[in-house]
Design an enzyme around this catalytic site. Structure first.
Site, PDB file in Angstrom:
ATOM      1  N   ARG A  57       0.753  -1.400  -0.013  1.00  0.00           N
ATOM      2  CA  ARG A  57       0.306  -0.001  -0.276  1.00  0.00           C
ATOM      3  C   ARG A  57       0.774   1.311  -0.044  1.00  0.00           C
ATOM      4  NH1 ARG A  57      -2.368  -4.000   1.366  1.00  0.00           N
ATOM      5  NH2 ARG A  57      -0.762  -4.400   2.773  1.00  0.00           N
ATOM      6  N   THR A  58       1.871   1.275   1.082  1.00  0.00           N
ATOM      7  CA  THR A  58       2.555   2.697   1.093  1.00  0.00           C
ATOM      8  C   THR A  58       3.343   2.860  -0.093  1.00  0.00           C
ATOM      9  OG1 THR A  58       2.713   2.301   3.443  1.00  0.00           O
ATOM     10  CG2 THR A  58       4.401   3.960   2.452  1.00  0.00           C
ATOM     11  N   LYS A  86      26.253  -3.646  -1.318  1.00  0.00           N
ATOM     12  CA  LYS A  86      27.617  -3.546  -1.860  1.00  0.00           C
ATOM     13  C   LYS A  86      28.478  -2.749  -0.555  1.00  0.00           C
ATOM     14  CE  LYS A  86      26.787  -3.849  -6.914  1.00  0.00           C
ATOM     15  NZ  LYS A  86      26.983  -3.482  -7.866  1.00  0.00           N
ATOM     16  N   ARG A 107      11.226   3.970   2.727  1.00  0.00           N
ATOM     17  CA  ARG A 107      11.169   2.990   3.845  1.00  0.00           C
ATOM     18  C   ARG A 107      12.429   2.247   4.299  1.00  0.00           C
ATOM     19  NH1 ARG A 107       5.939  -0.880   4.462  1.00  0.00           N
ATOM     20  NH2 ARG A 107       4.860   1.044   5.128  1.00  0.00           N
ATOM     21  N   HIS A 135       5.787   6.539  11.034  1.00  0.00           N
ATOM     22  CA  HIS A 135       5.027   6.356   9.859  1.00  0.00           C
ATOM     23  C   HIS A 135       4.297   7.581   9.676  1.00  0.00           C
ATOM     24  CE1 HIS A 135       4.095   4.687   6.089  1.00  0.00           C
ATOM     25  NE2 HIS A 135       3.460   3.430   6.332  1.00  0.00           N
TER      26      HIS A 135
END
Length: 340
Positions: A57-58, A86, A107, A135
């Site tokens: 969703r986000t 890396k 995120r 959030h």
């Protein structure tokens, strides 16, 4: 708050007029989010969507919001798809990716990581969740949903009665929502969780310092009897040391239609940030609630696009230009947003 050019990292950035500004702009985004109008106000702009944790969703709503404003999206998903695998630092990644983008949505599983990234970025960064910390865009869309649901009943957010249920220790959505509710007046909050998964004490104290009435409980049925909103959360299994530890709490607080009918007021709104865990061992919101008109979980997801569109227009300083770059749609939309 000066939105233009700003990062959106924490609810702590917002005062109540800022929230109301976001919501006013979100309201004006409805013709575009509901596919009645098209705008190209961000034609040529690029969103860098960097999601180092699983997200549906986000991630997709950030991308959809940007596309609906006429912009383009470049995605990086998972550590294995980036140079971080890396050994590249967040600083170097931020310096590079911000050269390719006009705004970044990110995120990351570590608390504070998005703020660290933003400190090195040359463009605005929007926090899509940093570990169990915050959030902020989810909290804004949750409050926007609460406001719309209560408005239909002739109410506003002040004097809201809300029960938050489930994993309140690791649930970053409820952390940010609680902080946002501190901007309002006379809120009654019932925090329903196992003792081990209680809301962090500093957030409880913030609520009380704002003058709100806070009750902590382990009893679901008695806690949802006199509230306007039941906000359920899943067990955040990715934050536990093992699957077995998460399983100790899974399914502890289940809401189904029978419990709702017996214990909730008739117009109590049911919310959840999603995904809801529909496995037999969990079912924090049972499928038999799907036909309940007070189940607002999918109205929440639709509202997420509106709020994220608003934030993009504000941080890129085009909120007043959106309508000047608009036209009617020329395809069949199916009326899927009717009645929302």
């Amino acid at each position: 708050m000066q939105f233009a050019g700003s990062h959106i990292l924490s609810i702590a950035q917002f005062e109540r007029p800022d929230v109301e500004r976001v919501f006013a702009v979100a309201d004006s985004m409805e013709p575009y989010a509901h596919r009645r109008r098209v705008t190209k106000v961000l034609d040529g702009a690029i969103l860098g969507a960097m999601f180092f944790e699983p997200s549906t969703r986000t991630r997709v709503s950030f991308g959809s919001a940007f596309n609906l404003l006429g912009g383009e999206v470049r995605e990086t998903t998972g550590f294995e798809q980036s140079a971080i695998a890396k050994g590249e630092s967040l600083y170097d990644t931020a310096r590079v990716l911000s050269g390719y983008s006009d705004v970044i949505a990110m995120r990351h599983p570590q608390e504070g990581s998005v703020a660290e990234f933003a400190a090195a970025s040359r463009v605005p960064v929007l926090n899509g969740g940093d570990g169990s910390n915050e959030h902020p865009t989810q909290a804004l869309l949750d409050l926007y949903t609460i406001r719309k649901e209560l408005s239909a009943r002739g109410r506003d957010v002040d004097r809201l009665r809300i029960a938050m249920v489930g994993d309140l220790r690791f649930g970053r959505t409820v952390h940010s929502l609680c902080k946002l509710l501190c901007l309002f007046q006379g809120i009654q909050v019932v925090l329903v969780s196992p003792v081990e998964l209680r809301m962090p004490g500093d957030i409880v104290e913030q609520l009380r310092a704002a003058g709100h009435d806070v009750l902590e409980s382990e009893a679901l049925e008695s806690s949802i009897r006199h509230v306007d909103i039941v906000y359920s959360t899943r067990i955040q299994e990715e934050r536990f040391s093992s699957q077995q530890e998460a399983d100790l709490y899974r399914g502890r607080f289940r809401l189904n239609q029978s419990i709702y009918t017996e214990h909730c007021e008739p117009n109590t709104v049911i919310m959840h940030p999603l995904p809801r865990d529909s496995r037999v061992t969990a079912r924090e919101l049972d499928d038999d609630l799907n036909d309940n008109p007070n189940l607002a979980i999918f109205r929440q997801t639709d509202n997420g696009v509106l709020v994220r569109m608003a934030l993009f227009t504000l941080v890129l300083d085009v909120a007043e230009q959106v309508h000047r770059h608009a036209r009617d749609v020329n395809w069949y939309t199916g009326g899927r947003f009717d009645g929302l």
